[in-house]
Design a protein around this motif. Structure first.
Motif, PDB file in Angstrom:
ATOM      1  N   LEU A  34       0.854  -1.184   0.000  1.00 35.34           N
ATOM      2  CA  LEU A  34       0.000   0.000   0.000  1.00 35.34           C
ATOM      3  C   LEU A  34       0.893   1.237   0.000  1.00 35.34           C
ATOM      4  O   LEU A  34       1.981   1.226   0.580  1.00 35.34           O
ATOM      5  N   VAL A  35       0.432   2.316  -0.618  1.00 41.25           N
ATOM      6  CA  VAL A  35       1.187   3.567  -0.665  1.00 41.25           C
ATOM      7  C   VAL A  35       0.264   4.720  -0.317  1.00 41.25           C
ATOM      8  O   VAL A  35      -0.859   4.803  -0.827  1.00 41.25           O
ATOM      9  N   GLY A  36       0.720   5.610   0.576  1.00 35.09           N
ATOM     10  CA  GLY A  36      -0.035   6.797   0.930  1.00 35.09           C
ATOM     11  C   GLY A  36       0.851   8.029   0.835  1.00 35.09           C
ATOM     12  O   GLY A  36       2.087   7.924   0.793  1.00 35.09           O
ATOM     13  N   PHE A  37       0.225   9.186   0.821  1.00 29.53           N
ATOM     14  CA  PHE A  37       0.950  10.441   0.644  1.00 29.53           C
ATOM     15  C   PHE A  37       0.531  11.445   1.711  1.00 29.53           C
ATOM     16  O   PHE A  37      -0.666  11.677   1.924  1.00 29.53           O
ATOM     17  N   ALA A  38       1.513  12.031   2.371  1.00 26.26           N
ATOM     18  CA  ALA A  38       1.262  13.050   3.381  1.00 26.26           C
ATOM     19  C   ALA A  38       1.902  14.362   2.941  1.00 26.26           C
ATOM     20  O   ALA A  38       2.974  14.360   2.315  1.00 26.26           O
ATOM     21  N   ALA A  39       1.271  15.478   3.254  1.00 30.17           N
ATOM     22  CA  ALA A  39       1.862  16.789   2.989  1.00 30.17           C
ATOM     23  C   ALA A  39       2.931  17.058   4.048  1.00 30.17           C
ATOM     24  O   ALA A  39       2.701  16.828   5.246  1.00 30.17           O
ATOM     25  N   ALA A  40       4.091  17.531   3.617  1.00 33.03           N
ATOM     26  CA  ALA A  40       5.177  17.805   4.562  1.00 33.03           C
ATOM     27  C   ALA A  40       4.750  18.832   5.608  1.00 33.03           C
ATOM     28  O   ALA A  40       5.225  18.804   6.742  1.00 33.03           O
ATOM     29  N   GLY A  41       3.853  19.715   5.213  1.00 30.81           N
ATOM     30  CA  GLY A  41       3.415  20.757   6.136  1.00 30.81           C
ATOM     31  C   GLY A  41       2.132  20.445   6.877  1.00 30.81           C
ATOM     32  O   GLY A  41       1.547  21.350   7.494  1.00 30.81           O
ATOM     33  N   SER A  42       1.686  19.190   6.842  1.00 33.58           N
ATOM     34  CA  SER A  42       0.430  18.857   7.514  1.00 33.58           C
ATOM     35  C   SER A  42       0.536  19.104   9.011  1.00 33.58           C
ATOM     36  O   SER A  42       1.602  18.900   9.617  1.00 33.58           O
ATOM     37  N   PRO A  43      -0.535  19.574   9.651  1.00 30.00           N
ATOM     38  CA  PRO A  43      -0.483  19.842  11.093  1.00 30.00           C
ATOM     39  C   PRO A  43      -0.037  18.630  11.904  1.00 30.00           C
ATOM     40  O   PRO A  43       0.687  18.775  12.892  1.00 30.00           O
ATOM     41  N   TYR A  44      -0.455  17.444  11.503  1.00 27.33           N
ATOM     42  CA  TYR A  44      -0.076  16.248  12.261  1.00 27.33           C
ATOM     43  C   TYR A  44       1.428  16.036  12.225  1.00 27.33           C
ATOM     44  O   TYR A  44       2.063  15.791  13.258  1.00 27.33           O
ATOM     45  N   LEU A  63      15.277  16.896   3.539  1.00 26.97           N
ATOM     46  CA  LEU A  63      15.237  17.483   2.196  1.00 26.97           C
ATOM     47  C   LEU A  63      14.695  18.907   2.293  1.00 26.97           C
ATOM     48  O   LEU A  63      13.481  19.093   2.446  1.00 26.97           O
ATOM     49  N   PRO A  64      15.559  19.907   2.217  1.00 29.31           N
ATOM     50  CA  PRO A  64      15.072  21.291   2.208  1.00 29.31           C
ATOM     51  C   PRO A  64      14.080  21.499   1.061  1.00 29.31           C
ATOM     52  O   PRO A  64      14.282  21.021  -0.045  1.00 29.31           O
ATOM     53  N   GLY A  65      12.997  22.180   1.359  1.00 30.93           N
ATOM     54  CA  GLY A  65      11.973  22.381   0.346  1.00 30.93           C
ATOM     55  C   GLY A  65      11.035  21.206   0.180  1.00 30.93           C
ATOM     56  O   GLY A  65      10.286  21.139  -0.802  1.00 30.93           O
ATOM     57  N   ALA A  66      11.030  20.287   1.136  1.00 29.18           N
ATOM     58  CA  ALA A  66      10.155  19.109   1.057  1.00 29.18           C
ATOM     59  C   ALA A  66       8.693  19.525   0.943  1.00 29.18           C
ATOM     60  O   ALA A  66       8.240  20.447   1.622  1.00 29.18           O
ATOM     61  N   GLU A  67       7.981  18.830   0.074  1.00 30.73           N
ATOM     62  CA  GLU A  67       6.560  19.092  -0.136  1.00 30.73           C
ATOM     63  C   GLU A  67       5.677  17.948   0.340  1.00 30.73           C
ATOM     64  O   GLU A  67       4.532  18.168   0.735  1.00 30.73           O
ATOM     65  N   ALA A  68       6.208  16.738   0.275  1.00 30.25           N
ATOM     66  CA  ALA A  68       5.381  15.566   0.580  1.00 30.25           C
ATOM     67  C   ALA A  68       6.243  14.433   1.119  1.00 30.25           C
ATOM     68  O   ALA A  68       7.474  14.444   0.997  1.00 30.25           O
ATOM     69  N   VAL A  69       5.564  13.462   1.714  1.00 29.41           N
ATOM     70  CA  VAL A  69       6.217  12.227   2.148  1.00 29.41           C
ATOM     71  C   VAL A  69       5.453  11.057   1.551  1.00 29.41           C
ATOM     72  O   VAL A  69       4.228  10.969   1.687  1.00 29.41           O
ATOM     73  N   ILE A  70       6.173  10.202   0.860  1.00 32.37           N
ATOM     74  CA  ILE A  70       5.597   8.966   0.325  1.00 32.37           C
ATOM     75  C   ILE A  70       5.794   7.888   1.380  1.00 32.37           C
ATOM     76  O   ILE A  70       6.920   7.567   1.753  1.00 32.37           O
ATOM     77  N   SER A  71       4.699   7.345   1.877  1.00 32.79           N
ATOM     78  CA  SER A  71       4.771   6.281   2.880  1.00 32.79           C
ATOM     79  C   SER A  71       4.225   4.998   2.270  1.00 32.79           C
ATOM     80  O   SER A  71       3.210   5.027   1.574  1.00 32.79           O
ATOM     81  N   TYR A  72       4.914   3.889   2.509  1.00 31.42           N
ATOM     82  CA  TYR A  72       4.403   2.629   1.979  1.00 31.42           C
ATOM     83  C   TYR A  72       4.422   1.529   3.032  1.00 31.42           C
ATOM     84  O   TYR A  72       5.198   1.558   3.984  1.00 31.42           O
ATOM     85  N   PHE A  73       3.527   0.575   2.839  1.00 29.15           N
ATOM     86  CA  PHE A  73       3.372  -0.558   3.752  1.00 29.15           C
ATOM     87  C   PHE A  73       3.597  -1.837   2.977  1.00 29.15           C
ATOM     88  O   PHE A  73       2.995  -2.064   1.924  1.00 29.15           O
ATOM     89  N   ILE A  74       4.503  -2.676   3.493  1.00 31.81           N
ATOM     90  CA  ILE A  74       4.783  -3.990   2.891  1.00 31.81           C
ATOM     91  C   ILE A  74       4.156  -5.051   3.798  1.00 31.81           C
ATOM     92  O   ILE A  74       4.705  -5.400   4.848  1.00 31.81           O
ATOM     93  N   PRO A  75       2.979  -5.557   3.436  1.00 33.06           N
ATOM     94  CA  PRO A  75       2.306  -6.542   4.302  1.00 33.06           C
ATOM     95  C   PRO A  75       2.905  -7.939   4.152  1.00 33.06           C
ATOM     96  O   PRO A  75       3.208  -8.380   3.037  1.00 33.06           O
ATOM     97  N   PHE A  76       3.083  -8.601   5.271  1.00 34.45           N
ATOM     98  CA  PHE A  76       3.566  -9.973   5.261  1.00 34.45           C
ATOM     99  C   PHE A  76       2.418 -10.925   4.931  1.00 34.45           C
ATOM    100  O   PHE A  76       1.242 -10.627   5.154  1.00 34.45           O
ATOM    101  N   THR A  77       2.781 -12.098   4.437  1.00 37.04           N
ATOM    102  CA  THR A  77       1.773 -13.113   4.130  1.00 37.04           C
ATOM    103  C   THR A  77       1.288 -13.788   5.412  1.00 37.04           C
ATOM    104  O   THR A  77       1.974 -13.800   6.443  1.00 37.04           O
TER     105      THR A  77
END
Length: 268
Positions: A34-44, A63-77
């Motif tokens: 699974l892949v999700g996206f967070a804003a670097a400036g999000s309040p959380y 990363l100076p000037g960061a705009e987003a974070v790509i987060s991913y989940f690798i589920p086990f079987t």
């Protein structure tokens, strides 16, 4: 310049995991990521130094000037999870404060932990390279291991995943995603302006919803996890004991992670 969208990132991650598993004979380890996206400036994310630990880092620290974070989940079987369900009595010298008949993690679980780390390192490198090809920058958070005093990380992959809309926290402190909580999270910081995914608000943990579960706490043989709270130092001692048996890169346990109502999907 290559088009880079949220959907294209998801396809890249899925294809990479599938190809890596095929090339390394690891088809029995992982399910669809699974892949999700967070804003670097999000309040959380901005509040993580208050939510997690005062020295928690922010995206721009990597990363100076960061705009987003790509987060991913690798589920086990499920098959891998089942290997760690049995109470695997130990053998050899016991760890600190533990008797020799207390359970170790399964060898398959420990090996999968280390192999997943290697795969995610390669996956991160691929994402950074593809971001560069698309005219952006990417950075992998570094020097984020556990502080031996606080047993906390200055970059919580689980909290970043929560900010990216991948799940909600369970009693076991793990994130319950669409693919459950049995797996691993990682992330890449980028200056690509990906739209953020919404943070989930519907409670997925059955215990937190109505007190009807708590199986994860019952599985914790060390007493580190109870329905009343979590003792991270006691938990850490268990992972150290497993590392002494299987290798320094295999500081694992995972008994509170496998074969639960939330291990492989959203509990109903």
């Amino acid at each position: 310049m290559e088009e880079f969208t949220k959907e294209s990132v998801r396809k890249l991650v899925s294809a990479f995991v599938r190809e890596y598993a095929g090339n390394h004979g690891d088809e029995a380890l992982w399910r669809e990521p699974l892949v999700g996206f967070a804003a670097a400036g999000s309040p959380y994310i901005r509040n993580l130094p208050e939510i997690v630990t005062p020295d928690h880092r922010l995206p721009e620290d990597f990363l100076p000037g960061a705009e987003a974070v790509i987060s991913y989940f690798i589920p086990f079987t499920e098959a891998l999870g089942h290997t760690n369900r049995s109470e695997c009595p130990g053998a050899g010298e016991p760890g600190p404060g533990q008797s020799d008949d207390e359970p170790y993690a399964s060898r398959a679980w420990a090996d999968a932990y280390a192999e997943t780390n290697r795969m995610m390192e390669a996956l991160d490198e691929m994402l950074v390279s593809r971001l560069r090809d698309a005219g952006y920058h990417g950075a992998v958070p570094h020097d984020i291991g556990l502080d031996p005093k606080t047993i906390m990380s200055p970059w919580s992959q689980r909290h970043i995943a929560y900010a990216a809309g991948l799940g909600t926290f369970g009693l076991n402190n793990l994130l319950i995603t669409e693919q459950g909580c049995c797996g691993r999270f990682h992330s890449v910081v980028t200056d690509a302006p990906f739209p953020e995914d919404p943070v989930l608000t519907e409670e997925r943990c059955l215990f937190r919803r109505n007190g009807s579960c708590g199986v994860c706490a019952k599985r914790c043989f060390s007493g580190a996890l109870t329905t009343a709270g979590f003792d991270r130092k006691r938990c850490y001692k268990v992972t150290v004991r497993n590392a002494a048996r299987y290798g320094a890169d295999k500081d694992v346990c995972g008994k509170c992670n496998v074969d639960l109502p939330c291990s492989y999907g959203i509990p109903r």
